[in-house]
Design a protein around this motif. Structure first.
Motif, PDB file in Angstrom:
ATOM      1  N   LEU A  70       0.842  -1.191   0.000  1.00  0.00           N
ATOM      2  CA  LEU A  70       0.000   0.000   0.000  1.00  0.00           C
ATOM      3  C   LEU A  70       0.874   1.237   0.000  1.00  0.00           C
ATOM      4  O   LEU A  70       1.965   1.228   0.580  1.00  0.00           O
ATOM      5  CB  LEU A  70      -0.880   0.042   1.259  1.00  0.00           C
ATOM      6  CG  LEU A  70      -1.872  -1.091   1.471  1.00  0.00           C
ATOM      7  CD1 LEU A  70      -2.413  -1.048   2.896  1.00  0.00           C
ATOM      8  CD2 LEU A  70      -3.015  -0.965   0.483  1.00  0.00           C
ATOM      9  N   GLN A  72       0.495   5.339   1.082  1.00  0.00           N
ATOM     10  CA  GLN A  72      -0.364   6.275   1.801  1.00  0.00           C
ATOM     11  C   GLN A  72      -0.122   7.658   1.239  1.00  0.00           C
ATOM     12  O   GLN A  72       1.007   8.150   1.235  1.00  0.00           O
ATOM     13  CB  GLN A  72      -0.038   6.239   3.297  1.00  0.00           C
ATOM     14  CG  GLN A  72      -0.870   7.193   4.106  1.00  0.00           C
ATOM     15  CD  GLN A  72      -0.570   7.066   5.591  1.00  0.00           C
ATOM     16  OE1 GLN A  72      -0.143   6.032   6.057  1.00  0.00           O
ATOM     17  NE2 GLN A  72      -0.805   8.135   6.309  1.00  0.00           N
ATOM     18  N   HIS A  84       3.439   0.892   2.918  1.00  0.00           N
ATOM     19  CA  HIS A  84       3.026  -0.084   3.934  1.00  0.00           C
ATOM     20  C   HIS A  84       2.947  -1.481   3.334  1.00  0.00           C
ATOM     21  O   HIS A  84       2.701  -1.629   2.128  1.00  0.00           O
ATOM     22  CB  HIS A  84       1.617   0.237   4.463  1.00  0.00           C
ATOM     23  CG  HIS A  84       1.494   1.534   5.174  1.00  0.00           C
ATOM     24  ND1 HIS A  84       1.763   1.664   6.513  1.00  0.00           N
ATOM     25  CD2 HIS A  84       1.107   2.762   4.721  1.00  0.00           C
ATOM     26  CE1 HIS A  84       1.535   2.935   6.867  1.00  0.00           C
ATOM     27  NE2 HIS A  84       1.146   3.610   5.804  1.00  0.00           N
ATOM     28  N   ALA A  91      -1.974   1.220   8.473  1.00  0.00           N
ATOM     29  CA  ALA A  91      -2.582   1.567   7.189  1.00  0.00           C
ATOM     30  C   ALA A  91      -4.096   1.356   7.235  1.00  0.00           C
ATOM     31  O   ALA A  91      -4.853   2.083   6.591  1.00  0.00           O
ATOM     32  CB  ALA A  91      -1.975   0.722   6.076  1.00  0.00           C
ATOM     33  N   CYS A  97      -4.871   5.274   1.982  1.00  0.00           N
ATOM     34  CA  CYS A  97      -4.004   4.256   1.398  1.00  0.00           C
ATOM     35  C   CYS A  97      -4.633   3.640   0.165  1.00  0.00           C
ATOM     36  O   CYS A  97      -5.842   3.449   0.106  1.00  0.00           O
ATOM     37  CB  CYS A  97      -3.711   3.156   2.418  1.00  0.00           C
ATOM     38  SG  CYS A  97      -2.672   3.712   3.769  1.00  0.00           S
ATOM     39  N   CYS A 116       6.857   2.540   6.423  1.00  0.00           N
ATOM     40  CA  CYS A 116       6.119   2.538   7.691  1.00  0.00           C
ATOM     41  C   CYS A 116       7.003   1.935   8.777  1.00  0.00           C
ATOM     42  O   CYS A 116       7.633   0.886   8.579  1.00  0.00           O
ATOM     43  CB  CYS A 116       4.833   1.722   7.534  1.00  0.00           C
ATOM     44  SG  CYS A 116       3.946   1.454   9.073  1.00  0.00           S
TER      45      CYS A 116
END
Length: 129
Positions: A70, A72, A84, A91, A97, A116
């Motif tokens: 992911l 963000q 992430h 998340a 995200c 992250c």
């Protein structure tokens, strides 16, 4: 004898009217009808709960797999704030995200987007500066 007691009802009935046995049989029929109505209601509640459980199980079995990676986005939706892993709890709490392919996640890390600190996607991706 108080008004609500069974003895009071039976004492007022004369021999010409219903017998005690007939009254007891009538009372039994009333109780059976009430019990059957209560059982139908309870069976309805059980059917509703069984249907809900089946729907819940079906939804769990057919839930799509979470994305692997992911990104963000910032508040302006142009800047990428972090990368992430797909199952990161941090998340999940963010509504900013979006799922991306592995290559896009690695590319974002190469461009300096921070990983992250909770799920460490840089380690999972094998990305080391």
């Amino acid at each position: 004898m108080p008004c609500g007691s069974v003895g009071y009802i039976f004492e007022r009935v004369s021999d010409d009217e219903l017998s005690r046995l007939e009254l007891l049989l009538f009372a039994r029929r009333v109780v059976v009808q009430q019990a059957e109505a209560s059982l139908r209601q309870l069976d309805g509640w059980i059917a509703v709960e069984e249907r809900r459980d089946a729907e819940r199980r079906h939804a769990e079995e057919h839930r799509p797999e979470p994305p692997e990676w992911l990104v963000q986005y910032g508040l302006n939706r142009r800047n990428v704030d972090a990368v992430h892993c797909g199952d990161c709890w941090a998340a999940e709490q963010s509504e900013r995200c979006q799922p991306v392919a592995r290559e896009a996640a690695v590319d974002a890390l190469r461009q300096g987007v921070p990983a992250c600190i909770h799920c460490r996607p840089d380690t999972a991706l094998g990305f080391f500066e």
